[in-house]
Design a protein around this motif. Structure first.
Motif, mmCIF file in Angstrom:
data_model
loop_
_atom_site.group_PDB
_atom_site.id
_atom_site.type_symbol
_atom_site.label_atom_id
_atom_site.label_comp_id
_atom_site.label_asym_id
_atom_site.label_seq_id
_atom_site.Cartn_x
_atom_site.Cartn_y
_atom_site.Cartn_z
ATOM 1 N N THR A 18 0.821 -1.217 0.000
ATOM 2 C CA THR A 18 0.000 0.000 0.000
ATOM 3 C C THR A 18 0.856 1.268 0.000
ATOM 4 O OG1 THR A 18 -0.172 -0.145 2.403
ATOM 5 C CG2 THR A 18 -1.987 -1.082 1.116
ATOM 6 N N PHE A 19 2.176 1.133 0.150
ATOM 7 C CA PHE A 19 3.060 2.300 0.108
ATOM 8 C C PHE A 19 3.212 2.843 -1.307
ATOM 9 C CE2 PHE A 19 5.835 2.070 4.183
ATOM 10 C CZ PHE A 19 4.703 1.928 4.955
ATOM 11 N N LYS B 285 -0.854 -0.674 -10.646
ATOM 12 C CA LYS B 285 -1.594 -1.158 -11.819
ATOM 13 C C LYS B 285 -0.675 -1.273 -13.027
ATOM 14 C CE LYS B 285 -5.726 -0.307 -14.548
ATOM 15 N NZ LYS B 285 -6.876 0.563 -14.787
ATOM 16 N N ALA B 286 0.179 -0.274 -13.234
ATOM 17 C CA ALA B 286 1.086 -0.272 -14.384
ATOM 18 C C ALA B 286 2.075 -1.436 -14.321
ATOM 19 C CB ALA B 286 1.845 1.050 -14.461
ATOM 20 N N ILE B 287 2.523 -1.788 -13.118
ATOM 21 C CA ILE B 287 3.500 -2.866 -12.958
ATOM 22 C C ILE B 287 2.809 -4.227 -12.862
ATOM 23 C CG2 ILE B 287 5.348 -3.747 -11.465
ATOM 24 C CD1 ILE B 287 5.881 -0.863 -10.637
ATOM 25 N N GLY B 288 1.520 -4.225 -12.521
ATOM 26 C CA GLY B 288 0.779 -5.476 -12.388
ATOM 27 C C GLY B 288 0.904 -6.097 -11.007
ATOM 28 N N LEU B 289 0.876 -5.248 -9.982
ATOM 29 C CA LEU B 289 0.997 -5.723 -8.601
ATOM 30 C C LEU B 289 -0.308 -5.532 -7.847
ATOM 31 C CD1 LEU B 289 4.437 -4.088 -7.772
ATOM 32 C CD2 LEU B 289 4.024 -6.482 -8.318
ATOM 33 N N ARG C 153 -2.248 -4.396 -4.653
ATOM 34 C CA ARG C 153 -2.030 -3.382 -3.619
ATOM 35 C C ARG C 153 -3.032 -3.660 -2.502
ATOM 36 N NH1 ARG C 153 -3.817 1.701 -2.548
ATOM 37 N NH2 ARG C 153 -2.254 3.135 -1.737
ATOM 38 N N ARG C 154 -2.629 -4.494 -1.539
ATOM 39 C CA ARG C 154 -3.495 -4.875 -0.423
ATOM 40 C C ARG C 154 -2.712 -4.786 0.875
ATOM 41 N NH1 ARG C 154 -5.904 -10.576 -2.662
ATOM 42 N NH2 ARG C 154 -6.162 -9.904 -4.793
ATOM 43 N N GLY C 155 -3.425 -4.653 1.968
ATOM 44 C CA GLY C 155 -2.798 -4.518 3.282
ATOM 45 C C GLY C 155 -1.966 -5.711 3.700
ATOM 46 N N ASN C 156 -2.344 -6.913 3.278
ATOM 47 C CA ASN C 156 -1.600 -8.107 3.696
ATOM 48 C C ASN C 156 -0.616 -8.593 2.622
ATOM 49 O OD1 ASN C 156 -3.649 -9.000 1.996
ATOM 50 N ND2 ASN C 156 -3.850 -10.953 3.049
ATOM 51 N N TRP D 102 4.711 -6.078 7.941
ATOM 52 C CA TRP D 102 3.590 -5.590 8.723
ATOM 53 C C TRP D 102 2.469 -5.147 7.811
ATOM 54 C CZ3 TRP D 102 7.849 -2.921 7.388
ATOM 55 C CH2 TRP D 102 7.685 -1.656 6.856
ATOM 56 N N VAL D 103 1.257 -5.143 8.365
ATOM 57 C CA VAL D 103 0.072 -4.724 7.628
ATOM 58 C C VAL D 103 -0.091 -3.225 7.829
ATOM 59 C CG1 VAL D 103 -2.421 -4.955 7.436
ATOM 60 C CG2 VAL D 103 -1.012 -6.977 7.825
#
Length: 160
Positions: free
Chosen positions: A56-57, A64-68, A70-73, A158-159
């Motif tokens: 989330t950082f 989106k551009a890299i295809g990752l 993005r979630r807290g865990n 860490w979350v």
């Protein structure tokens, strides 16, 4: 009576688990020669920078551009390699590895290369629980010369 015995056994098992975890943390040694910088490893003429942080950082557009995801865990492992023999020029190498938590669950890492011209780095995602400690075992290989180096480090995820 049965519940009382069961709770004593649970306390004993938990104590043993935490004792083993604590000794496992103390036994693991970073292979790198980063000196006072725990996020850098030097092997020969390669200076390897490594850090893990919550996914989330990064900005949603970048993820989106890299295809990752993005979630807290989900954490991201970021690795970049500089050539000390060539004025710290970024190196394009093959990066592979895995993460292992303290109870032995192994997660293969799938690295994505991000080339920004003046910087090249490799990102891999790791799904984790809050404050989970991982040992990262990384192999870096130069496809041109065949040079292959391995290093390891440990980091808490860490979350956010």
């Amino acid at each position: 009576m049965y519940v009382h015995k069961l709770s004593k056994i649970l306390v004993l098992v938990t104590s043993i688990f935490f004792a083993c975890t604590a000794s496992a943390i103390e036994e693991f040694i970073d292979d790198g020669k980063g000196g006072t910088n725990p996020n850098m490893t030097e092997i020969g003429t390669w200076q390897i920078h490594h850090i893990a942080f919550p996914s989330t950082f990064i900005q949603p557009e970048t993820a989106k551009a890299i295809g990752l995801d993005r979630r807290g865990n989900y954490g991201l492992l970021n690795i970049s390699i500089l050539d000390l023999a060539n004025n710290k020029a970024p190196l394009k190498l093959k990066v592979t590895g895995y993460a292992q938590n303290l109870i032995g669950h192994r997660k293969e890492l799938e690295f994505k290369e991000v080339d920004e011209g003046i910087a090249v780095y490799y990102l891999a995602q790791v799904r984790h629980s809050n404050e989970e400690i991982f040992r990262f075992y990384i192999t870096v290989k130069d496809p041109k010369t065949g040079r292959r180096e391995e290093f390891r480090f440990q980091q808490k995820m860490w979350v956010d």
